[in-house]
Enzyme design. Structure first.
Site, PDB file in Angstrom:
ATOM      1  N   ILE A 108     -42.951   1.129  97.474  1.00 46.90           N
ATOM      2  CA  ILE A 108     -42.626   1.822  98.725  1.00 46.90           C
ATOM      3  C   ILE A 108     -43.502   1.325  99.874  1.00 46.90           C
ATOM      4  CG2 ILE A 108     -42.637   4.099  99.855  1.00 46.90           C
ATOM      5  CD1 ILE A 108     -41.767   5.282  97.130  1.00 46.90           C
ATOM      6  N   HIS A 128     -21.318 -22.770  91.720  1.00 48.05           N
ATOM      7  CA  HIS A 128     -22.154 -23.604  92.580  1.00 48.05           C
ATOM      8  C   HIS A 128     -21.575 -23.618  93.980  1.00 48.05           C
ATOM      9  CE1 HIS A 128     -24.639 -26.912  93.976  1.00 48.05           C
ATOM     10  NE2 HIS A 128     -23.529 -27.456  94.471  1.00 48.05           N
TER      11      HIS A 128
END
Ligand SMILES: Cc1cc2nc3c(=O)[nH]c(=O)nc-3n(C[C@H](O)[C@H](O)[C@H](O)COP(=O)(O)OP(=O)(O)OC[C@H]3O[C@@H](n4cnc5c(N)ncnc54)[C@H](O)[C@@H]3O)c2cc1C
Length: 468
Positions: A186, A446
């Site tokens: 956080i 790809h």
């Protein structure tokens, strides 16, 4: 008095998902939430607003620093309108919590607004904002009351200068110098937001590395990249005091050698973890036991010390993650319906939404070493991928740990662009107990970032990546 098959206390990702699954399985279900909006920490002051601000600040940083590289010229200065950024974040939150309202109605789940507290093991008192109390009866009760930010005993959170994540999500100005206590998920996510918006950011961490629970290689890489981005790190620093005046905060700490050091900032974000929240729940009235750490004690079926009362999410042991809470919500609902559900806690991924993102599943290298497991490791850097070059996201790598003898994948650790999404492939593979070779023989589109997973698998299988 209204009676139900199931009453769920708390409407975070644990509670509301449990309620939906109970309703789907034909149970008459009620949900009790003390706030006027549903969704708990995650939707209101956690996952969703933090990601909204990460995205906004990412766009800003791109506009300022990287658009020109792409041949995009902006006449004049790019400016931040923080008020608008925060308002957009709130709109995202409102839309998302509104979505949970819709789901409650759609599934015919009765909603109660008020503080739920046990009267006994089958009755819950609901105290509403006008102090009136309504009691409902339920055969089964699920505690999903979540967690609250923790602090240190000598720190006073004044919510103005000394703040938690909740206030950091709605600041009215960009801090000049934000000092963050705690280098966990956080703190780093919110630190990156304000660093991108122009704040000086210093992270003071007690342990010798940031994101301490994750594989050491991830801590090293993330710290290196965030340092390049301008965040200052002070690891192995023990904070000893925090003093705030109207406009300034002074944080004192002992450094690695035990020498006193001082940090001065205009805001101090305390992000030292979260603790389970059971205030006002009156667990004693039902006979529900808590652990020494204040968590609701549960067995492997998430059943408390009282057989018809269950507990899930942040309020019980385990990782404090929204998707863990959700899995547990489904688990309890299906258990109540007489099914035999299963959760593999080893396969709950952990993610940090900084950029580059960090994600991991399974065992870390440190855990394997400690357990004496013989393993192989294959690593592939994102910078060797065409996709990474196209988007200029060159930092990071994928590391795959596989059993030395069987080649079964034991852990996948990655830092880089879109890792929060990439980790799903590793979870799927490990859920089906894939070997590194299995992954290396799957076709990966790809150009995509996923090719780094295939290449790391090739490296782990028999050290034959194709592109390095
Ligand atoms: C800034 C921040 C960012 C985060 N980001 C992520 C992330 O990206 N991904 C992730 O997986 N996790 C993230 N988390 C953690 C995530 O928010 C929690 O793990 C998740 O919300 C836990 O869900 P829960 O249902 O157990 O509890 P909560 O979401 O905390 O919900 C509990 C609910 O119960 C209510 N309640 C409590 N007591 C009572 C009562 N007596 N009566 C009625 N209602 C009651 C509360 O008001 C609350 O709404 C983040 C947390 C923070 C603070």
């Amino acid at each position: 008095m209204s009676t139900y098959d199931v009453a769920v206390i708390g409407s975070g990702p644990g509670g509301y998902v449990a309620a939906i699954r109970c309703a789907q399985l034909g149970m008459k279900t009620a949900i009790i939430e003390k706030y006027s909006t549903l969704g708990g920490t995650c939707l209101n002051v956690g996952c969703i607003p933090s990601k909204a601000l990460l995205d906004s600040s990412h766009h800003y940083e791109h506009a300022v620093k990287h658009f020109a590289d792409h041949g995009i010229e902006i006449p004049g200065d790019v400016k931040i309108n923080l008020e608008k950024m925060i308002a957009r974040k709130q709109a995202v939150v409102d839309q998302t919590t509104g979505g949970v309202d819709f789901l409650m109605k759609k599934n015919k789940i009765e909603r109660y607004e008020g503080i739920g507290s046990f009267k006994d093991s089958t009755h819950v008192n609901i105290t509403k904002s006008d102090n009136s109390v309504e009691t409902i009866e339920a055969k089964n009760i699920i505690i999903a009351t979540g967690s609250k930010p923790s602090s240190l005993p000598f720190i006073t959170i004044d919510k103005k200068r000394v703040i938690t994540s909740t206030q950091a999500l709605k600041l009215k100005e960009v801090p000049k110098h934000l000092v963050i206590i705690g280098g966990g998920v956080i703190g780093l996510e919110l630190g990156q937001v304000y660093r991108r918006l122009g704040a000086e950011v210093s992270v003071v961490e007690y342990m010798d590395r940031i994101i301490p629970g994750m594989d050491k290689a991830l801590s090293r890489e993330l710290q290196k990249v965030m340092k390049k981005q301008g965040v200052k790190f002070y690891t192995s620093h023990k904070v000893t005091g925090v003093k705030a005046t109207a406009k300034q905060v002074t944080i004192t700490a002992d450094d690695k050698k035990g020498n006193p050091v001082e940090f001065k900032g205009d805001y101090c974000l305390v992000s030292v973890g979260r603790h389970p929240y059971t205030d006002g729940l009156n667990t004693e009235a039902a006979g529900v036991k808590l652990t020494d750490r204040g968590q609701v004690e549960v067995n492997d079926h998430l059943q408390t010390s009282v057989s018809n009362i269950y507990a899930i999410g942040d309020v019980v042991k385990g990782a404090m993650l929204a998707h863990k809470a959700e899995e547990e919500g489904v688990f309890v609902a299906e258990t109540l319906a007489g099914q035999k559900p299963h959760i593999d806690y080893n396969l709950i991924p952990g993610v940090v939404y900084t950029w580059p993102e960090v994600a991991a599943v399974g065992k870390t290298e440190e855990e394997l070493k400690e357990a004496g497991v013989k393993y192989k490791s294959g690593q592939f850097p994102f910078r060797a991928l065409g996709r990474s070059r196209a988007s200029a996201d060159l930092d990071g790598f994928v590391k795959i740990l596989a059993d030395e003898t069987t080649d079964e994948v034991l852990g996948v650790h990655m830092v880089g662009a879109r890792c929060a999404d990439l980790i799903a492939e590793a979870v799927t593979a490990m859920e089906f107990r894939a070997s590194a070779e299995d992954i290396s023989r799957m076709s990966h589109a790809h150009p995509t970032f996923t090719e780094a997973i295939k290449e790391a698998a090739l490296a782990a299988t028999d050290n034959r990546p194709l592109h390095v």
